[in-house]
Enzyme design. Structure first.
Site, PDB file in Angstrom:
ATOM      1  N   SER A  30     -29.695 -25.390 -25.365  1.00 20.82           N
ATOM      2  CA  SER A  30     -30.811 -25.155 -26.057  1.00 20.82           C
ATOM      3  C   SER A  30     -31.690 -24.056 -25.555  1.00 20.82           C
ATOM      4  O   SER A  30     -32.179 -23.521 -26.461  1.00 20.82           O
ATOM      5  CB  SER A  30     -32.024 -26.134 -26.447  1.00 20.82           C
ATOM      6  OG  SER A  30     -31.246 -27.281 -27.167  1.00 20.82           O
ATOM      7  N   GLU A  60       0.967  -1.347  -0.043  1.00 20.05           N
ATOM      8  CA  GLU A  60      -0.134  -0.198   0.071  1.00 20.05           C
ATOM      9  C   GLU A  60       0.660   1.256   0.048  1.00 20.05           C
ATOM     10  O   GLU A  60       0.353   2.284  -0.408  1.00 20.05           O
ATOM     11  CB  GLU A  60      -0.827   0.010   1.412  1.00 20.05           C
ATOM     12  CG  GLU A  60      -1.917  -1.267   1.414  1.00 20.05           C
ATOM     13  CD  GLU A  60      -2.881  -0.854   0.039  1.00 20.05           C
ATOM     14  OE1 GLU A  60      -3.593   0.207  -0.164  1.00 20.05           O
ATOM     15  OE2 GLU A  60      -3.131  -1.988  -0.647  1.00 20.05           O
TER      16      GLU A  60
END
Length: 877
Positions: free
Chosen positions: A389, A115
């Site tokens: 399908s 950080e």
């Protein structure tokens, strides 16, 4: 004097004045005047800057003193259902602060390396990092890198407001500088680790360690676990290991790389920690509506830019679209193991479901999996699978009707054919033509692919994209008609797409948040419920008419409830040769009130983890849930356009290619070849395709293509028996004819080895509960004179058993007719059996196939292998 001056002078005299006024002289811009101006400007700027700095400094000291010991200043954020009943409160999960000496130095190092690597050098604000971030942002023309230090991140937590203003940023900097004046670096990093958000409502390093790893003593954390936690501040939701284990692992690798580059760990330590997979499962917690609540938090973050931290401490009121009764029904259904296929081991069969109110676009209920945990992996939108399908209405049928060239009454091609190199097959046999409605009801493959080829792949692709399906560039191929997608889709996208059929062609973006009020009660965010017309009313109407038939008499019969239902099944086969099980099963359907999508399958399918059931499993689940949910909604009817005029199709089916006749085969011993000859067909540019099968093989394979009515097989081996047939392929239409007669020949030479007897492809008798369930119709060959019995009342002139032996009348559950001499037709029906059905390229079949057809029934399924796309051979109808 100029003309203007003369005119002014005359006007002045006429008005009784004296001499005209003299023009003003322009003041010269001297060097002295410029210097004095610059001096006063700079002095004013310096004064303002000093005043602003003094104010910010004093304000920072004041805010630090007032808020240092607080974690929140607003009431907790509350979440409400569609009737404004409270369903959740975001209570913070935090542990007691951990003293600095109880936090291992490697944890502090991991967060510093990730950080703020210059943490020990700056005084709260790192101008170098801010400048570097600004340059990168300018180059990228977007915010790609932040410049906040660990101290500023801590200041943001202390300031406790989330307004996106310059003043807030300046205040963060002032608090950061105040922190640096009053605290040591070790005190700052300790305070930071005790206050930072670790995803959801988890705050502090110890609470995070307990939540994600079950570890209370921070000294017991391993390096990979520390790096996992250090990866989270950059995106607490995105890099949450419970929800996104793969993204978390990827970000963990970045953290470890940074730690290695900055000398905190060795290369060997880095490599070992990178490869470990996260598999911790937190203790089960029972929280009603948790899946929906998590989705709401995600939507607030992704759509409205609010972070989880903002929501936790912002005191918001979030009003959602959730129906409590519907959500409870879905959760109860997912908790019932009887609704899912039993797993072969400890890895459960999973599922997801989304229900949407198509009139508003509001999500009524959802569930992302069985045994869902807070902030866990959600298959609603985190997982993408082949739709099989269930995609046909979206990419083939609807856009074909929308084009005006076809209607639900159109006769479309159902002939066995190839489309270039792509050769899909039907499960239920072939015919020259078939009505569009029947093709969709029976879920045949050839018509769906043929339609897409007629309207163009781009048309179907664009139509799916317009309806919100996440198709990719590699999905632009004919296999898309059968669900062949590189990444697949999810229940949220499918449910949203089908809402357009339910509303008469209009679609709204699905949403879960109606509005958000801030801590003052003012509405800060509101959903956009504007509808977009995505297809004609007549198209949506015809699709609804056809998909109602799917539920009434087709593959979706198990989704029937007391309301009108339209929908479509979908199944994806295993993708493994010789394995008839399935990867995914779907049902997507809608009533006039609600639209819902269901998916079931294993998270990580392999040869061991596949479904024995097909799409009726998902249809039955859909029907069970929706039958309860719609009881709370007034009954409606599907919309029907005024003055509906279904146009007659202007495009006819391509004429079937003439089949080959008179195929003969003769073995030439001197050359060791089988010479084949047949009668030529009429027409130019036709290509003959020769197929061969050795009698011990299961299927025919293409041997050769030729433009002449003859061919030679030079690879036939002595002592074996071969079968051949020929088809005609028309490159102009991409159509292949029916097979010719079959020519069989025994190659003379060595003693022929016996061919294994073909085994029935259908189990001889169904279980008691299977006989009552219907299956699709299929024309199959009968057998030689024989006899055999099964339960039911089929009949025919010589129903046969698996070996085609005997004599008598067969009794088969499911109306099977077997005409002896091997030419009979078996109209299959009855129950669903776990069988392997392999379509043959030849109309001929073994006597055993005919016997099975006359007796036991085949499964009601719409599975069919397809090729093309990224998952060629895996994705199926």
């Amino acid at each position: 004097m100029s003309n203007d001056e003369i005119l002014r002078s005359n006007r002045h005299r006429k008005s009784g004045g004296g001499q005209p006024p003299k023009p003003k002289k322009k003041r010269k811009l001297t060097r002295k005047r410029v210097l004095w101006t610059l001096f006063f400007t700079m002095a004013l700027a310096i004064f303002c800057a000093l005043g602003g700095y003094l104010f910010i400094t004093i304000n920072g000291e004041k805010l630090l003193t007032e808020n240092e010991g607080k974690l929140t200043v607003n009431p907790t954020t509350k979440i409400y259902d569609r009737n404004a009943n409270q369903i959740a409160e975001l209570a913070l999960e935090k542990s007691d602060p951990v003293e600095s000496d109880k936090i291992p130095q490697i944890i502090k190092d991991a967060f510093v390396a990730t950080e703020d690597k210059r943490f020990y050098e700056h005084q709260g604000v790192d101008l170098w990092s801010i400048g570097r971030a600004a340059v990168k942002d300018v180059i990228a023309r977007s915010m790609v890198e932040g410049g906040s230090t660990i101290t500023q991140q801590l200041a943001k937590n202390i300031f406790l407001t989330r307004d996106k203003t310059f003043f807030r940023k300046a205040t963060e900097m002032s608090i950061a500088m105040a922190l640096e004046r009053h605290k040591s670096k070790d005190e700052i990093i300790t305070l930071y680790l005790n206050r930072i958000n670790f995803g959801g409502t988890v705050y502090g390093i110890k609470a995070a360690s307990e939540h994600y790893f079950g570890v209370s003593n921070l000294n017991e954390l391993k390096l990979w676990q520390i790096a996992t936690l250090a990866a989270m501040p950059k995106g607490p939701s995105r890099y949450n290991p419970l929800r996104n284990p793969e993204l978390s692992k990827e970000r963990r690798g970045v953290v470890l790389q940074l730690m290695n580059e900055q000398g905190y760990i060795t290369q060997e330590e880095m490599n070992q920690a990178k490869v470990i997979n996260y598999n911790y499962k937190p203790p089960a917690t029972k929280q009603k509506y948790q899946a929906f609540i998590d989705y709401v938090i995600d939507e607030a973050e992704n759509k409205y830019g609010l972070t989880e931290d903002d929501l936790n401490i912002g005191g918001y009121k979030i009003y959602t679209t959730m129906d409590k009764d519907a959500q409870t029904t879905v959760e109860n259904a997912f908790a019932d193991a009887d609704n899912f296929e039993k797993s072969v081991d400890d890895e459960p069969v999973q599922g997801s479901m989304v229900i949407i109110n198509q009139e508003t676009g509001g999500i009524v209920a959802l569930m992302g999996g069985r045994n869902y945990e807070k902030k866990g992996f959600s298959r609603v939108n985190d997982s993408r699978r082949s739709p099989g399908s269930s995609i046909k209405p979206i990419v083939s049928y609807a856009p074909a009707i929308e084009s005006g060239k076809f209607s639900m009454d159109s006769q479309i091609s159902n002939a066995k054919q190839c489309f270039g190199d792509y050769c899909p097959t039907n499960l239920h046999g072939y015919s020259n033509t078939i009505s569009m409605s029947e093709a969709l009801t029976k879920s045949e493959n050839i018509p769906a692919v043929w339609l897409l080829s007629q309207i163009g792949v781009g048309t179907g692709y664009d139509f799916a994209k317009k309806l919100g399906i996440g198709v990719g560039d590699n999905d632009r191929n004919l296999s898309l008609a059968l669900g062949g997608m590189e990444k697949g889709t999810n229940t949220l996208e499918m449910a949203q797409a089908y809402t357009a059929f339910a509303t008469g062609g209009e679609e709204r973006q699905a949403y879960a948040i109606k509005s958000i009020a801030d801590s003052t009660g003012e509405t800060a965010y509101k959903a956009n419920t504007t509808a977009e017309r995505v297809m004609k009313e007549s198209t949506a109407y015809q699709m609804t008419e056809m998909m109602q038939e799917v539920v009434q008499s087709g593959t979706g019969k198990k989704a029937k409830i007391d309301r009108p239902v339209a929908g479509k099944t979908g199944t994806t086969q295993s993708g493994y040769s010789g394995v008839s099980s399935n990867r995914d099963v779907w049902f997507v359907g809608y009533t006039p009130e609600l639209t819902a999508a269901v998916w079931m399958g294993y998270d990580n399918p392999d040869r061991k983890h596949l479904l024995k059931n097909s799409s009726p499993l998902a249809a039955a689940f859909w029907g069970k849930v929706m039958g309860e949910v719609v009881k709370n909604y007034p009954e409606k009817s599907f919309p029907k356009p005024d003055n509906l005029d279904i146009p007659k199709p202007s495009e006819q089916v391509t004429e079937q290619v003439q089949a080959v006749t008179g195929l003969t085969a003769a073995y030439e011993s001197s050359t060791g070849t089988v010479n084949l000859a047949w009668n030529p067909v009429t027409g130019e540019g036709k290509e003959y395709r020769v197929y061969r099968k050795e009698t011990s093989e299961a299927d025919f394979t293409q041997l050769v293509s030729t433009l002449s009515p003859n061919a030679a097989d030079i690879g036939a081996m002595a002592g074996l028996t071969y079968e051949y047939y020929v088809t005609v392929y028309d490159p102009a239409t991409g159509t292949e004819s029916d097979p010719s007669n079959t020519a069989t020949i025994l190659i003379e030479g060595a003693e022929p080895s016996p061919s294994p007897s073909p085994s029935p492809s259908v189990e001889p008798s169904p279980s008691p509960d299977q006989g009552a369930r219907g299956g699709p119709e299929q024309t199959v060959p009968g057998g030689d004179n024989g006899g055999g019995t099964d339960n039911g009342n089929g009949n025919g002139g010589g129903n046969v058993d698996g070996n085609g032996n005997g004599n008598g009348n067969g009794n088969g559950n499911g109306n099977g007719n077997g005409n002896g001499n091997g030419n009979g037709n078996g109209n299959q029906g009855g129950g669903e059996l776990p069988v392997t059905t392999t379509p043959s390229p030849s109309p001929a079949a073994s006597p055993a196939d005919g016997a099975a057809a006359g007796g036991a029934a085949v499964p009601e399924t719409d599975t069919q292998n397809v090729t093309g796309g990224a998952d060629a051979g895996v994705v199926t109808q």
